[in-house]
Design a protein around this motif. Structure first.
Motif, short mmCIF file in Angstrom:
data_model
loop_
_atom_site.label_atom_id
_atom_site.label_comp_id
_atom_site.label_asym_id
_atom_site.label_seq_id
_atom_site.Cartn_x
_atom_site.Cartn_y
_atom_site.Cartn_z
N SER A 102 29.77 -12.83 34.96
CA SER A 102 28.74 -13.12 35.95
C SER A 102 29.35 -13.80 37.17
O SER A 102 29.01 -13.47 38.32
CB SER A 102 27.67 -14.02 35.32
N SER A 109 29.54 -12.28 40.87
CA SER A 109 28.95 -13.07 41.95
C SER A 109 29.97 -13.35 43.04
O SER A 109 29.64 -13.35 44.22
CB SER A 109 28.42 -14.39 41.40
N ASN A 127 27.80 -17.83 40.10
CA ASN A 127 26.52 -17.21 39.72
C ASN A 127 25.33 -18.11 40.03
O ASN A 127 24.23 -17.62 40.21
CB ASN A 127 26.52 -16.78 38.26
#
Length: 177
Positions: free
Chosen positions: A99, A103, A155
């Protein structure tokens, strides 16, 4: 000598594939560097995104190479799905790593702040205010007015509201009044 004559088609295809891979890596790298230059994105972040894309191109290269040399597509897909399953189970516990990497790439291409900007992160119970010192693959490093270093996962930038307090007027590491 018979080997080279028997597999001439595969040898030529492999040569063309290698050429295409080198050209595509150079082309993609040039495009990303041009985008980074016009967007005033730092070199370190640019190199990180280029590295990610080169890994993807290399994986596609090996899959194509295996297909050229006659491995059946269904065998490749069975192997890839088995590997993906193992990686998926292993990475389920590490979802935050993926993640944060994803991101980080999105931050590279589309977010309205950059190194040197003073920002305010609207966290539920704790407001985080600081100047962006670095945007890495996994986290953003902020320096507060008090001089504290705050590490904020990439994230969370998509889960929290962020205000840009002031854009920098110059490149020193102090807040601009």
């Amino acid at each position: 000598m018979d080997f080279f004559n028997h597999y001439i088609k595969e040898e030529i295809s492999t040569g063309i594939l290698i050429l295409v891979v080198f050209l595509s890596r150079a082309f993609v790298s040039k495009i990303i560097r041009r985008y980074a230059k016009t967007s005033e994105i730092i070199e370190r972040r640019t190199n990180l995104v280029i590295k990610y894309i080169n890994v993807l191109i290399t994986i596609l290269f090996f899959i194509t190479l295996i297909l050229i040399w006659g491995v059946q597509a269904k065998d490749i897909f069975i192997t890839i799905s088995s590997i993906a399953t193992v990686i998926g189970v292993a990475m389920f516990a590490q979802w935050s790593i993926l993640s944060n990497i994803t991101s980080g790439i999105i931050l590279f291409f589309s977010f309205p702040f950059k190194i040197g900007d003073a920002i305010l992160i609207h966290d539920k119970d704790y407001l985080v205010e600081g100047e962006i010192e670095d945007i890495g693959a996994f986290h953003v490093t902020l320096r507060s007015k008090e001089g504290e270093i705050v590490i904020y996962p990439n994230n969370l930038f998509f889960q929290k509201g962020i205000s840009i307090i002031k854009k920098p007027l110059h490149t020193n590491s102090e807040f601009v009044d």
